[in-house]
Motif scaffolding. Sequence first.
Motif, PDB file in Angstrom:
ATOM      1  N   VAL A 213      17.333 -18.855  19.583  1.00 28.69           N
ATOM      2  CA  VAL A 213      17.009 -19.895  18.601  1.00 28.69           C
ATOM      3  C   VAL A 213      15.944 -20.840  19.149  1.00 28.69           C
ATOM      4  O   VAL A 213      15.034 -21.266  18.422  1.00 28.69           O
ATOM      5  CB  VAL A 213      18.277 -20.665  18.188  1.00 28.69           C
ATOM      6  N   ASP A 214      16.029 -21.178  20.438  1.00 26.03           N
ATOM      7  CA  ASP A 214      15.002 -22.031  21.054  1.00 26.03           C
ATOM      8  C   ASP A 214      13.631 -21.366  20.971  1.00 26.03           C
ATOM      9  O   ASP A 214      12.627 -22.023  20.659  1.00 26.03           O
ATOM     10  CB  ASP A 214      15.355 -22.308  22.518  1.00 26.03           C
ATOM     11  N   SER A 215      13.571 -20.066  21.254  1.00 26.65           N
ATOM     12  CA  SER A 215      12.305 -19.340  21.178  1.00 26.65           C
ATOM     13  C   SER A 215      11.777 -19.308  19.749  1.00 26.65           C
ATOM     14  O   SER A 215      10.576 -19.480  19.505  1.00 26.65           O
ATOM     15  CB  SER A 215      12.490 -17.910  21.693  1.00 26.65           C
ATOM     16  N   ALA A 216      12.678 -19.104  18.794  1.00 23.23           N
ATOM     17  CA  ALA A 216      12.277 -19.065  17.390  1.00 23.23           C
ATOM     18  C   ALA A 216      11.735 -20.423  16.951  1.00 23.23           C
ATOM     19  O   ALA A 216      10.733 -20.497  16.226  1.00 23.23           O
ATOM     20  CB  ALA A 216      13.468 -18.659  16.523  1.00 23.23           C
ATOM     21  N   ALA A 217      12.382 -21.492  17.382  1.00 22.50           N
ATOM     22  CA  ALA A 217      11.937 -22.830  17.003  1.00 22.50           C
ATOM     23  C   ALA A 217      10.556 -23.132  17.571  1.00 22.50           C
ATOM     24  O   ALA A 217       9.701 -23.718  16.890  1.00 22.50           O
ATOM     25  CB  ALA A 217      12.953 -23.872  17.478  1.00 22.50           C
ATOM     26  N   ARG A 218      10.316 -22.717  18.813  1.00 21.33           N
ATOM     27  CA  ARG A 218       8.995 -22.932  19.409  1.00 21.33           C
ATOM     28  C   ARG A 218       7.927 -22.140  18.669  1.00 21.33           C
ATOM     29  O   ARG A 218       6.830 -22.654  18.406  1.00 21.33           O
ATOM     30  CB  ARG A 218       9.026 -22.531  20.892  1.00 21.33           C
ATOM     31  N   GLU A 219       8.240 -20.906  18.317  1.00 23.44           N
ATOM     32  CA  GLU A 219       7.262 -20.061  17.636  1.00 23.44           C
ATOM     33  C   GLU A 219       6.946 -20.599  16.242  1.00 23.44           C
ATOM     34  O   GLU A 219       5.793 -20.572  15.802  1.00 23.44           O
ATOM     35  CB  GLU A 219       7.790 -18.627  17.533  1.00 23.44           C
ATOM     36  N   VAL A 220       7.946 -21.094  15.544  1.00 20.39           N
ATOM     37  CA  VAL A 220       7.724 -21.662  14.214  1.00 20.39           C
ATOM     38  C   VAL A 220       6.812 -22.877  14.299  1.00 20.39           C
ATOM     39  O   VAL A 220       5.892 -23.045  13.483  1.00 20.39           O
ATOM     40  CB  VAL A 220       9.071 -22.036  13.558  1.00 20.39           C
ATOM     41  N   ARG A 221       7.047 -23.746  15.284  1.00 24.46           N
ATOM     42  CA  ARG A 221       6.209 -24.939  15.422  1.00 24.46           C
ATOM     43  C   ARG A 221       4.763 -24.571  15.733  1.00 24.46           C
ATOM     44  O   ARG A 221       3.832 -25.226  15.266  1.00 24.46           O
ATOM     45  CB  ARG A 221       6.775 -25.860  16.501  1.00 24.46           C
ATOM     46  N   LEU A 222       4.569 -23.514  16.514  1.00 25.74           N
ATOM     47  CA  LEU A 222       3.222 -23.097  16.867  1.00 25.74           C
ATOM     48  C   LEU A 222       2.512 -22.403  15.708  1.00 25.74           C
ATOM     49  O   LEU A 222       1.331 -22.620  15.459  1.00 25.74           O
ATOM     50  CB  LEU A 222       3.264 -22.153  18.077  1.00 25.74           C
ATOM     51  N   SER A 223       3.241 -21.553  15.003  1.00 30.76           N
ATOM     52  CA  SER A 223       2.618 -20.728  13.969  1.00 30.76           C
ATOM     53  C   SER A 223       2.562 -21.402  12.605  1.00 30.76           C
ATOM     54  O   SER A 223       1.697 -21.065  11.796  1.00 30.76           O
ATOM     55  CB  SER A 223       3.383 -19.398  13.836  1.00 30.76           C
ATOM     56  N   CYS A 224       3.472 -22.317  12.349  1.00 28.42           N
ATOM     57  CA  CYS A 224       3.515 -22.971  11.036  1.00 28.42           C
ATOM     58  C   CYS A 224       3.622 -24.484  11.204  1.00 28.42           C
ATOM     59  O   CYS A 224       4.597 -25.095  10.740  1.00 28.42           O
ATOM     60  CB  CYS A 224       4.704 -22.452  10.227  1.00 28.42           C
TER      61      CYS A 224
ATOM     62  N   TRP B 119      12.360 -13.995  12.200  1.00 28.09           N
ATOM     63  CA  TRP B 119      13.408 -13.084  12.656  1.00 28.09           C
ATOM     64  C   TRP B 119      13.114 -12.611  14.058  1.00 28.09           C
ATOM     65  O   TRP B 119      11.998 -12.170  14.348  1.00 28.09           O
ATOM     66  CB  TRP B 119      13.506 -11.861  11.750  1.00 28.09           C
ATOM     67  N   TYR B 120      14.116 -12.681  14.932  1.00 24.97           N
ATOM     68  CA  TYR B 120      14.100 -12.021  16.227  1.00 24.97           C
ATOM     69  C   TYR B 120      15.213 -10.972  16.225  1.00 24.97           C
ATOM     70  O   TYR B 120      15.987 -10.870  15.262  1.00 24.97           O
ATOM     71  CB  TYR B 120      14.344 -13.018  17.351  1.00 24.97           C
ATOM     72  N   GLU B 121      15.313 -10.227  17.312  1.00 27.83           N
ATOM     73  CA  GLU B 121      16.365  -9.215  17.404  1.00 27.83           C
ATOM     74  C   GLU B 121      17.758  -9.843  17.297  1.00 27.83           C
ATOM     75  O   GLU B 121      18.652  -9.291  16.666  1.00 27.83           O
ATOM     76  CB  GLU B 121      16.239  -8.462  18.731  1.00 27.83           C
ATOM     77  N   PHE B 122      17.941 -11.007  17.918  1.00 29.48           N
ATOM     78  CA  PHE B 122      19.284 -11.567  18.018  1.00 29.48           C
ATOM     79  C   PHE B 122      19.505 -12.830  17.180  1.00 29.48           C
ATOM     80  O   PHE B 122      20.595 -13.399  17.214  1.00 29.48           O
ATOM     81  CB  PHE B 122      19.613 -11.880  19.478  1.00 29.48           C
ATOM     82  N   CYS B 123      18.498 -13.288  16.457  1.00 27.69           N
ATOM     83  CA  CYS B 123      18.692 -14.506  15.679  1.00 27.69           C
ATOM     84  C   CYS B 123      17.673 -14.624  14.559  1.00 27.69           C
ATOM     85  O   CYS B 123      16.663 -13.924  14.543  1.00 27.69           O
ATOM     86  CB  CYS B 123      18.636 -15.755  16.569  1.00 27.69           C
ATOM     87  N   THR B 124      17.979 -15.537  13.652  1.00 25.58           N
ATOM     88  CA  THR B 124      17.103 -15.875  12.530  1.00 25.58           C
ATOM     89  C   THR B 124      17.016 -17.392  12.453  1.00 25.58           C
ATOM     90  O   THR B 124      17.999 -18.086  12.724  1.00 25.58           O
ATOM     91  CB  THR B 124      17.674 -15.337  11.207  1.00 25.58           C
ATOM     92  N   LEU B 125      15.851 -17.901  12.098  1.00 21.78           N
ATOM     93  CA  LEU B 125      15.699 -19.342  11.891  1.00 21.78           C
ATOM     94  C   LEU B 125      14.965 -19.564  10.581  1.00 21.78           C
ATOM     95  O   LEU B 125      13.878 -19.028  10.368  1.00 21.78           O
ATOM     96  CB  LEU B 125      14.923 -19.978  13.044  1.00 21.78           C
ATOM     97  N   ARG B 126      15.571 -20.361   9.730  1.00 23.09           N
ATOM     98  CA  ARG B 126      14.967 -20.716   8.443  1.00 23.09           C
ATOM     99  C   ARG B 126      14.884 -22.232   8.353  1.00 23.09           C
ATOM    100  O   ARG B 126      15.799 -22.937   8.771  1.00 23.09           O
ATOM    101  CB  ARG B 126      15.832 -20.182   7.299  1.00 23.09           C
ATOM    102  N   TYR B 127      13.760 -22.741   7.838  1.00 23.65           N
ATOM    103  CA  TYR B 127      13.645 -24.180   7.655  1.00 23.65           C
ATOM    104  C   TYR B 127      12.965 -24.462   6.323  1.00 23.65           C
ATOM    105  O   TYR B 127      12.237 -23.630   5.773  1.00 23.65           O
ATOM    106  CB  TYR B 127      12.855 -24.827   8.799  1.00 23.65           C
ATOM    107  N   SER B 128      13.208 -25.659   5.785  1.00 22.94           N
ATOM    108  CA  SER B 128      12.634 -26.011   4.492  1.00 22.94           C
ATOM    109  C   SER B 128      12.755 -27.514   4.265  1.00 22.94           C
ATOM    110  O   SER B 128      13.634 -28.173   4.830  1.00 22.94           O
ATOM    111  CB  SER B 128      13.367 -25.264   3.368  1.00 22.94           C
ATOM    112  N   ASN B 129      11.867 -28.051   3.432  1.00 29.05           N
ATOM    113  CA  ASN B 129      12.006 -29.421   2.962  1.00 29.05           C
ATOM    114  C   ASN B 129      12.981 -29.513   1.802  1.00 29.05           C
ATOM    115  O   ASN B 129      13.363 -30.604   1.384  1.00 29.05           O
ATOM    116  CB  ASN B 129      10.646 -29.974   2.515  1.00 29.05           C
ATOM    117  N   ASP B 130      13.356 -28.364   1.248  1.00 32.23           N
ATOM    118  CA  ASP B 130      14.351 -28.317   0.178  1.00 32.23           C
ATOM    119  C   ASP B 130      15.728 -28.076   0.789  1.00 32.23           C
ATOM    120  O   ASP B 130      15.844 -27.616   1.929  1.00 32.23           O
ATOM    121  CB  ASP B 130      14.007 -27.194  -0.808  1.00 32.23           C
ATOM    122  N   PRO B 131      16.795 -28.352   0.047  1.00 34.91           N
ATOM    123  CA  PRO B 131      18.145 -28.123   0.573  1.00 34.91           C
ATOM    124  C   PRO B 131      18.347 -26.664   0.972  1.00 34.91           C
ATOM    125  O   PRO B 131      17.915 -25.750   0.262  1.00 34.91           O
ATOM    126  CB  PRO B 131      19.048 -28.511  -0.600  1.00 34.91           C
TER     127      PRO B 131
END
Length: 208
Positions: A61-72, A81-93
């Motif tokens: 999850v830490d790796s996913a969060a870093r990648e999201v901040r860099l790419s988006c 999506w990674y092999e072992f986790c998923t991270l989704r974020y949004s300004n909506d609920p």
Amino acid sequence: MEITQPTAPTATISTPYSALSPPTITDSASAAPPSARPQTPSTASPSARADQTLQLCRSCVDSAAREVRLSCPNERQGAIWYEFCTLRYSNDPIYQTQTADPTYMLRNTQNVSDGDRFRADRTALVDQLAAQAANGTQLKVGVGSRNFSDLAIYALVQCTPDFSREECQRCLSEASQGYQSYLSQGFRVLNPNCNIRYELSTSTMKLG
């Protein structure tokens, strides 16, 4: 073993059922420049695969969060999506909010020969595991196998823990439609809220 892309958007993998590489990122932000976008708080929903250790989940999850901040850096919503986790974020609920966008599929190009029996056994197994996952409390996951000729179909299904029984069942039911027209020996359906993975194997499937 080659992996091909079904008609739906497909995540990239370098080796059969290996870690998703590079990470799959999608966003649906507006085309407005960052300065023109409303500065509303974002919420995130991480989800780790249930058969992994807490340490590995946190690392993923830490790796996913870093990648999201860099790419988006300026996008209002996205998923990775990674092999072992998923991270989704949004300004909506996000909490208890189902979305099938985006859904990614990965399939094994090798097919089974006894298609009718395979479809029946695959459906019976996934339906059983979907019920197991939907009835979960803290974890909504189902893992199991079903004999098929001299082999076995191994499968894992999982929903995000904030989903109700009905929401989890509905999500997995909709996700399962992704492979109905295929006789692939292995398949994955990746969704922001749930996922399905099965594989035909001669020995116990090691998901790690």
